[in-house]
Design an enzyme around this catalytic site. Structure first.
Site, PDB file in Angstrom:
ATOM      1  N   HIS A  51       0.811  -1.221   0.000  1.00  0.00           N
ATOM      2  CA  HIS A  51       0.000   0.000   0.000  1.00  0.00           C
ATOM      3  C   HIS A  51       0.842   1.268   0.000  1.00  0.00           C
ATOM      4  O   HIS A  51       2.041   1.235   0.248  1.00  0.00           O
ATOM      5  CB  HIS A  51      -0.899   0.013   1.237  1.00  0.00           C
ATOM      6  CG  HIS A  51      -2.003  -0.989   1.153  1.00  0.00           C
ATOM      7  ND1 HIS A  51      -3.063  -0.851   0.299  1.00  0.00           N
ATOM      8  CD2 HIS A  51      -2.192  -2.154   1.812  1.00  0.00           C
ATOM      9  CE1 HIS A  51      -3.875  -1.889   0.452  1.00  0.00           C
ATOM     10  NE2 HIS A  51      -3.375  -2.696   1.361  1.00  0.00           N
ATOM     11  N   SER A 344      -4.661  -4.931   7.644  1.00  0.00           N
ATOM     12  CA  SER A 344      -4.177  -4.042   6.606  1.00  0.00           C
ATOM     13  C   SER A 344      -3.710  -2.721   7.244  1.00  0.00           C
ATOM     14  O   SER A 344      -4.412  -2.174   8.076  1.00  0.00           O
ATOM     15  CB  SER A 344      -5.312  -3.766   5.625  1.00  0.00           C
ATOM     16  OG  SER A 344      -4.881  -2.910   4.595  1.00  0.00           O
TER      17      SER A 344
END
Lengths: 496, 414, 120
Positions: A51, A344
């Site tokens: 990410h 995440s």
């Protein structure tokens, strides 16, 4: 005298920590994993993204915000050093409605605060230049060029191989049953394979981190599973160039559309919270898959016919109380470090988490760390027949004819590749042969036919190389054997 | 050195093509990716093979054995463990085949190619089964390989998806070897296999659930139970009709799909209903000089027809080399009329007798099969999707045809 | 007792009905050929099936050889026959047509190999 470190859990966090700690000559590192191979927990089923770091609010989730962008930068080195399959193709967070732009501006601002470089809002024209086949009703987006994709279990394997080569001891099929604490200090972990002495115990147990932490009396957080389901399509279906996100909600980044690292269109995940008793619930559901399909269609209207699906699967994220990573040395139990709630952007943050833990050991536990003079950062991937030129392939076959024998027809995986994978498995101590171990190392069985042609061949090779009966080869560890005995076992009355 | 024909696939189609091609005087190279020739035949240990071709009822391996004996007797050059990676069509009489084998990655050239690479099985994901992805889920062919080649018992309590011949035959294999076959689940309101195989259900007291489908699998490391649901006439699930069957094995026998990736890659046109390439009466694809036979063309049920297709392709290859192409004054398009789902070939010259291979969409009784443009009609007592129709069109019969011949399958008057 | 059968002798699949009383056939109807009538009677009175299975192989390139009975076997004897086949092992090399067992369970059949197995 070496400081003994026990890391519980050989997923992406545990493996990364092991690798970083293996740099120090006064640490004796033990990596403990309950499954038959590494990376089979949370690391096994996720969106496989590195990410950007704009999504984590530094006020609400300071650890995530700090470690995500740092991890992203570190991955650029790690994928090269460890020959991990990857692609740096960038991400687009797509605005489908006017209101979405407000959120995108917030993400942009947050990203800047977190130190994410090169992000910017793009208008409709540039958006379609970056990704031509988006929903034509898209209005614009946030372009984050530093986002990438990797193979998550190949990453775990690469990291573990490198850690083991640098002296880390891997204990597979070893489950932690207890942790010995005396005088407020950890002494070691009790496992089904005996007691492992340790001065430092690092809890990287994924979904079970809260239960491990409870053992030493630290129970101020809980982990509950959040399920996400995915579809993967056949490789003749074109997918996006970039990682495509919808504008996020507070709960999740949304259903992503990507072309995953082997070239297959993949959509998912949704986000379904499960009670904490259901940490083994990996079942896909009609409703979950439908939700993913509907949401993905909003970004990528040209989803193929459902008959082109080659696999659907589900993964679980370990959601912690409070939502942020819990990475800290526990004051009440000296030597016990929690690395919990690595949801995440856990995969992205992993290398940074590893350095964070190293710093905790150095600064909080005040253990001096002496760098090894010789530490090998490099690890080579196994041969992939499908990637070789004809000339190179021929050279290899001349040395070893098994490279010429194609086992997995869909992905052109040769017997030579598989034998190399088995060698690596044995090197890190995999004892129970499983098809999944071969799949994640070679890509065999993950193509169009999903193993209906090659699974038996792979099983035969495993049976031969591990010296077990064919029916005792497993799919994914003990309890998942491919057969119950030889073909006459029932007629002989040997199974009830 | 350029071969006259390179045959890809050493199952019944490829074997028959190789023997015929050699007998026609062609220079043949046969490539098969498995360790031994025969394709799927060596594991099909039940009889039903060769009734037309050899006028004897043989088992699969016996049928293969007859051809393999010929391969050796005629000294036909062949490689096993040879997997074709690439085909390239350089020109009409220059085709390159790149294959990998323990001897190396090799390039061979041929004037023609006969593609006989068979079919693959549909897997659980393709038929929408959700749930746990655990041990105990096999396709029928996979289970057959495990049991009948490698002597492994896959499981002891089996649920089978699909009542086609393969599913029913595997039901018998499991039952004979002592397993309990708890159910055969069939989507359609009628069983898919031949009557002689449907009898297996009675022989072994296996419950058949027509108009049902398996929708979910649950199990921790291995299958523990499957969820079955009833469907209506439109194949839509009936809410409230779900029930679970406990089992440790789920066998998927949900149909075959021709393996045509390599042909697609070089631009051969594929018939989406057959799943295989569009062909003319010599089974030549839309790429001149590349022929196809067997399950790669369309899914067959009798191996005798597969062998026949292989031989036809060999004839085509010879014809192609002799005349530098398959030539004809005109090409008549064979079209699907009502109730025809699968049909090949697609283009016929009308100059020679031709066998049409077809399958209907729905079962029908008291049937009239007509070809209106040429005034041909035949009557059949019953037609079923699971039983391929093979109909001869004689050259004389086709004189009247100009551009098209349509095959219609309709109910006859009582 | 009335039996309703789908004949399998030819693809027509006629529905044949057989009426049995005191273990003897009273009436047969629905058949369209003599073979069909014969089959239906036998199917009701003494159903037989060809048995195909595999047998374990010793010292061969493959661990099994496929076999069949050269004639149909009475259905009620099949489970016993299967148990018998489960106990034996044949040594490679094996040729197609090779007789593996003669008169198993005193039945007038042979169990023959249908596949070739070379020595390992």
């Amino acid at each position: 005298m070496k400081t003994r470190v026990a890391i519980i859990g050989a997923g992406i966090s545990g493996a990364s920590i092991a690798r970083v700690l293996s740099k120090y000559e006064n640490l004796e590192v033990h990596l403990i994993e309950k499954n038959a191979d590494v990376g089979w927990g949370v690391s096994k089923a996720n969106t496989a993204l590195i990410h950007g770091g704009y999504d984590d609010d530094p006020e609400k989730y300071p650890m995530r915000a700090k470690l995500c962008i740092k991890g992203n930068r570190l991955w650029h080195e790690w994928v090269k050093e460890l020959e991990i399959p990857h692609i740096w193709n960038g991400a687009l967070i797509v605005a489908l409605r006017d209101e979405d732009f407000k959120e995108l501006e917030e993400l942009l601002e947050r990203g800047r605060k977190n130190g994410v470089p090169e992000m910017r809002i793009v208008d409709k024209e540039e958006l379609f230049h970056l990704e031509p086949n988006l929903n034509p009703e898209a209005l614009g987006g946030l372009w984050v060029p530093i986002v990438g994709q990797i193979g998550p279990i190949p990453a775990v394997i690469a990291i573990v191989e490198n850690a083991v080569a640098n002296g880390v001891k891997l204990h597979l099929e070893t489950e932690v049953r207890g942790i010995k604490v005396e005088g407020g200090e950890v002494k070691g972990v009790e496992t089904n394979n005996g007691f492992i002495e340790a001065d430092v115990v690092i809890n990287a147990a994924g979904l079970y981190a809260d239960e491990i932490s409870k053992i030493v009396g630290v129970n101020d957080f809980e982990i509950h599973p959040r399920k996400g389901e995915y579809w993967i399509f056949d490789d003749d279906i074109p997918g996006p160039r970039r990682v495509l996100f919808p504008t996020p909600t507070p709960k999740s980044k949304g259903v992503v559309v990507t072309t995953e690292i082997s070239g297959h269109l993949m959509i998912g995940p949704n986000a379904q919270d499960l009670p904490k008793e259901e940490k083994e619930n990996l079942a896909t559901t009609r409703e979950g898959l439908e939700e993913v399909w509907k949401k993905a269609k909003e970004l990528w209207p040209n989803l193929p016919p459902r008959s082109k699906v080659i696999r659907t699967f589900a993964g679980l994220r370990p959601e912690p109380t409070g939502g942020d990573f819990i990475i800290r040395a526990e004051k009440e139990v000296w030597g016990f470090i929690n690395v919990a709630g690595i949801r995440s952007p856990g995969l992205t943050s992993a290398p940074a988490i590893a350095y964070e833990v190293r710093d905790i050991i150095k600064l909080d536990l005040e253990i001096k760390l002496v760098e090894k003079k010789k530490w090998n950062p490099y690890r080579k991937d196994i041969t992939h027949f499908f990637m070789l030129s004809k000339e190179k392939a021929n050279e290899l076959v001349k040395q070893n004819p098994s490279y010429g024998k194609v086992v997995c027809k869909c992905n052109h995986v040769s017997e030579g590749d598989i034998l190399e994978a088995i060698k690596r498995m044995k090197l890190i101590g995999v004892k129970t042969p499983s098809i999944d171990s071969i799949k994640v190392r070679t890509k065999a069985t993950s193509g169009t036919c999903q193993g209906s042609f090659c699974r038996v061949r792979i099983a035969r090779i495993l049976a031969r190389e591990y010296g077990v009966d064919l029916w005792n080869v497993t799919l994914k560890g003990k309890g998942s054997e491919i057969g119950i005995g030889d073909v006459k076992v029932l007629l002989r009355g040997e199974v009830e | 050195m350029i071969y006259d024909t390179i045959i890809i696939g050493g199952g019944p189609a490829g074997l028959a093509a190789a023997v015929k091609a050699k007998k026609l005087g062609l220079k043949v190279l046969l490539l098969d990716e498995n360790e031994f020739l025969g394709g799927i035949l060596p594991q099909c240990i039940h009889p039903g093979f060769g009734l037309h071709y050899f006028k004897e009822e043989l088992t699969g391996p016996e049928f293969a054995h007859r051809f393999i004996r010929e391969i050796n007797k005629l000294n036909i050059e062949h490689y096993t463990n040879a997997y074709v990676l690439e085909i390239e069509n350089y020109s009409d009489l220059e085709k390159k085949v790149v294959f990998s084998s323990p001897k190396g990655v090799m390039e061979v050239w041929g004037k023609t190619i006969i593609y006989a690479a068979g079919a693959r099985e549909r897997h659980a994901f393709e038929i929408g089964i959700v749930g746990d992805r655990v041990a105990g889920i096999y396709t029928a062919g996979e289970a057959q390989t495990l049991m009948d080649i490698y002597g492994v018992m896959p499981g002891k309590e089996v649920v089978i998806v699909g009542s086609g011949d393969v599913g029913l035959i595997m039901a018998r294999r499991f039952a004979l070897e002592g397993a309990k076959v708890k159910a055969v689940i069939e989507l359609m309101p009628y069983p898919g296999g031949l009557a002689r195989n449907v009898m297996i259900l009675r022989d072994f007291e296996i419950p058949l659930y027509l108009s049902h489908k398996v929708v979910e699998v649950r199990g921790r490391k291995r299958v523990e139970k499957v969820k079955v649901v009833k469907v209506d006439e439109n194949l839509k699930e009936i809410p409230g009709s779900e029930f679970w069957i406990e089992c440790d094995t789920l066998l998927i026998s949900a149909g075959l799909i021709p393996n045509v990736k390599l042909l697609k890659r070089i631009g051969a046109q594929i018939d989406p209903l057959n799943g295989g390439p569009i062909v003319n009466e010599f089974l030549e694809t839309t790429i001149p000089g590349i022929f196809v036979a067997g399950n790669a063309l369309l899914i067959n049920d009798l191996v005798d027809y597969v062998a026949e297709q292989g031989e036809l392709a060999a004839l085509g290859a010879k014809e192609f080399i002799k005349n530098q192409g398959i030539l004809s004054r005109k090409w008549i398009e064979l079209k699907r009329g009502s109730n025809v789902r699968i049909l090949a070939p697609h283009y016929i010259s009308g100059e020679r007798d031709v066998y049409i291979y077809a399958r209907v969409s729905r079962p029908m009784e008291n049937v009239r099969v007509t070809f209106p443009e040429i005034g041909k009609e035949l009557r059949l007592p019953v037609v079923k999707p699971s039983e391929m129709l093979r109909i001869k069109l004689k050259a004389e019969e086709m004189q009247k045809a100009e551009k098209e011949i349509t095959m219609e399958v309709e109910k006859g008057e009582v | 007792m009335r039996y309703k059968l789908t004949c399998i002798v030819c693809p027509m699949g006629c529905t044949v009905e057989v009426e049995v009383e005191n273990g003897r056939v009273k009436e047969v109807s629905g058949y369209k050929c003599p073979r069909g009538k014969e089959w239906a009677i036998e199917e009701v009175i003494s159903p037989k099936r060809v048995v195909m299975s595999v047998i374990k192989v010793k010292d061969g390139k493959l661990p099994t050889v496929s076999v069949k009975t050269d004639k149909p076997v009475p259905k009620d004897k099949i489970p016993e026959l299967m148990k018998l086949l489960a106990k034996i092992e044949v040594k490679a090399p094996i040729e197609v047509g090779q007789v593996i067992l003669e008169k198993p369970l005193n039945l007038d059949v042979k169990v023959v190999a249908t596949r070739e197995v070379d020595s390992a």
